[in-house]
Scaffold this motif. Structure first.
Motif, PDB file in Angstrom:
ATOM      1  N   GLU A 184       0.849  -1.138  -0.254  1.00 25.22           N
ATOM      2  CA  GLU A 184      -0.020   0.055   0.100  1.00 25.22           C
ATOM      3  C   GLU A 184       0.852   1.254  -0.020  1.00 25.22           C
ATOM      4  O   GLU A 184       0.512   2.316  -0.864  1.00 25.22           O
ATOM      5  CB  GLU A 184      -0.961  -0.093   1.129  1.00 25.22           C
ATOM      6  CG  GLU A 184      -1.953  -0.969   1.176  1.00 25.22           C
ATOM      7  CD  GLU A 184      -1.454  -2.230   1.835  1.00 25.22           C
ATOM      8  OE1 GLU A 184      -0.393  -2.588   2.197  1.00 25.22           O
ATOM      9  OE2 GLU A 184      -2.387  -2.968   2.115  1.00 25.22           O
ATOM     10  N   GLN A 192       2.229   1.492  -3.194  1.00 28.06           N
ATOM     11  CA  GLN A 192       1.189   1.929  -4.443  1.00 28.06           C
ATOM     12  C   GLN A 192       1.206   3.341  -4.309  1.00 28.06           C
ATOM     13  O   GLN A 192       0.962   4.398  -5.392  1.00 28.06           O
ATOM     14  CB  GLN A 192       0.028   1.195  -4.037  1.00 28.06           C
ATOM     15  CG  GLN A 192       0.067  -0.137  -4.496  1.00 28.06           C
ATOM     16  CD  GLN A 192      -1.046  -1.264  -3.873  1.00 28.06           C
ATOM     17  OE1 GLN A 192      -1.871  -0.645  -3.325  1.00 28.06           O
ATOM     18  NE2 GLN A 192      -0.862  -2.321  -4.261  1.00 28.06           N
ATOM     19  N   THR A 196       3.799   5.452  -5.648  1.00 30.85           N
ATOM     20  CA  THR A 196       3.770   5.269  -7.210  1.00 30.85           C
ATOM     21  C   THR A 196       2.737   6.482  -7.670  1.00 30.85           C
ATOM     22  O   THR A 196       2.803   7.268  -8.801  1.00 30.85           O
ATOM     23  CB  THR A 196       3.142   3.846  -7.676  1.00 30.85           C
ATOM     24  OG1 THR A 196       4.211   2.760  -7.322  1.00 30.85           O
ATOM     25  CG2 THR A 196       3.020   3.867  -9.198  1.00 30.85           C
ATOM     26  N   ARG A 207       6.034   1.052  -8.504  1.00 25.80           N
ATOM     27  CA  ARG A 207       5.169   0.319  -9.092  1.00 25.80           C
ATOM     28  C   ARG A 207       5.534  -1.018  -9.188  1.00 25.80           C
ATOM     29  O   ARG A 207       4.880  -1.780  -8.627  1.00 25.80           O
ATOM     30  CB  ARG A 207       5.025   1.218 -10.537  1.00 25.80           C
ATOM     31  CG  ARG A 207       3.884   0.274 -11.198  1.00 25.80           C
ATOM     32  CD  ARG A 207       3.774   0.610 -12.750  1.00 25.80           C
ATOM     33  NE  ARG A 207       4.968   0.151 -13.338  1.00 25.80           N
ATOM     34  CZ  ARG A 207       5.705   1.272 -14.011  1.00 25.80           C
ATOM     35  NH1 ARG A 207       5.108   2.167 -14.009  1.00 25.80           N
ATOM     36  NH2 ARG A 207       6.721   0.719 -14.587  1.00 25.80           N
ATOM     37  N   GLY A 236       5.085  -2.324  -5.536  1.00 28.70           N
ATOM     38  CA  GLY A 236       3.458  -2.126  -4.975  1.00 28.70           C
ATOM     39  C   GLY A 236       2.758  -2.998  -5.748  1.00 28.70           C
ATOM     40  O   GLY A 236       1.612  -3.547  -5.290  1.00 28.70           O
ATOM     41  N   PHE A 237       2.895  -3.195  -7.108  1.00 22.37           N
ATOM     42  CA  PHE A 237       2.101  -3.791  -7.948  1.00 22.37           C
ATOM     43  C   PHE A 237       2.497  -5.083  -8.614  1.00 22.37           C
ATOM     44  O   PHE A 237       1.700  -5.913  -9.160  1.00 22.37           O
ATOM     45  CB  PHE A 237       1.499  -3.010  -9.174  1.00 22.37           C
ATOM     46  CG  PHE A 237       0.692  -1.964  -8.503  1.00 22.37           C
ATOM     47  CD1 PHE A 237      -0.565  -1.881  -8.242  1.00 22.37           C
ATOM     48  CD2 PHE A 237       1.323  -0.738  -8.547  1.00 22.37           C
ATOM     49  CE1 PHE A 237      -1.160  -0.856  -7.732  1.00 22.37           C
ATOM     50  CE2 PHE A 237       0.559   0.636  -7.844  1.00 22.37           C
ATOM     51  CZ  PHE A 237      -0.725   0.315  -7.747  1.00 22.37           C
TER      52      PHE A 237
END
Length: 158
Positions: free
Chosen positions: A131, A134, A137, A153, A156-157
């Motif tokens: 989180e 993200q 990002t 990114r 986070g993803f």
């Protein structure tokens, strides 16, 4: 194979149990908290907010109720009220990584520097907190810093 109505039906059963509990023990914050969580899971943010307020009437420093009420209010577009509650939760537990991220998410548009510091503080406590990555990002993308946005990114993803 489970059909999609079964989880909702199970939640409705829990909702009925929680409502019965709060009727029998209206002074008990845990019943109201469960009621709020189930309303939230069923998508009724207004009812969830009412239940979380009932928790806070009984226990004004209930961390879960503060953050859950803030999320319910944010979902209803009440960003300023949500931010206030996230800040109150952070005062109770200043080293809770998700609380830091919640406040950062609430202030990112108005105070990007503070949001960045809060995301960074969360990552100091929990370096792989998706989180926070993200949030960074989005923050860096908003600021036009593509390189830093891409770095977060991926974490986070990815």
């Amino acid at each position: 194979m489970t059909s999609s109505w079964q989880p909702r039906r199970a939640l409705e059963g829990v909702l009925a149990d929680a409502a019965a509990y709060t009727e029998a023990r209206p002074e008990a914050p845990e019943g109201w908290f469960l009621l709020g969580r189930v309303h939230h899971d069923l998508g009724d943010e207004a009812a969830a907010a009412a239940a979380f307020r009932a928790v806070l009437e009984r226990d004004p420093v209930h961390f879960g109720a503060l953050t859950s009420l803030a999320l319910a209010l944010a979902a209803q577009g009440m960003r300023a009220d949500a931010c206030e509650l996230f800040e109150a939760a952070l005062l109770i537990n200043p080293e809770h990584p998700v609380a830091l991220v919640n406040v950062a998410n609430a202030v990112v548009l108005d105070d990007p520097e503070r949001a960045e510091a809060l995301y960074d503080a969360a990552l100091q406590l929990e370096p792989n907190l998706a989180e926070a990555h993200q949030g960074l990002t989005g923050l860096y993308a908003m600021l036009g810093d593509r390189e830093r946005a891409a770095r977060h990114r991926d974490r986070g993803f990815g």
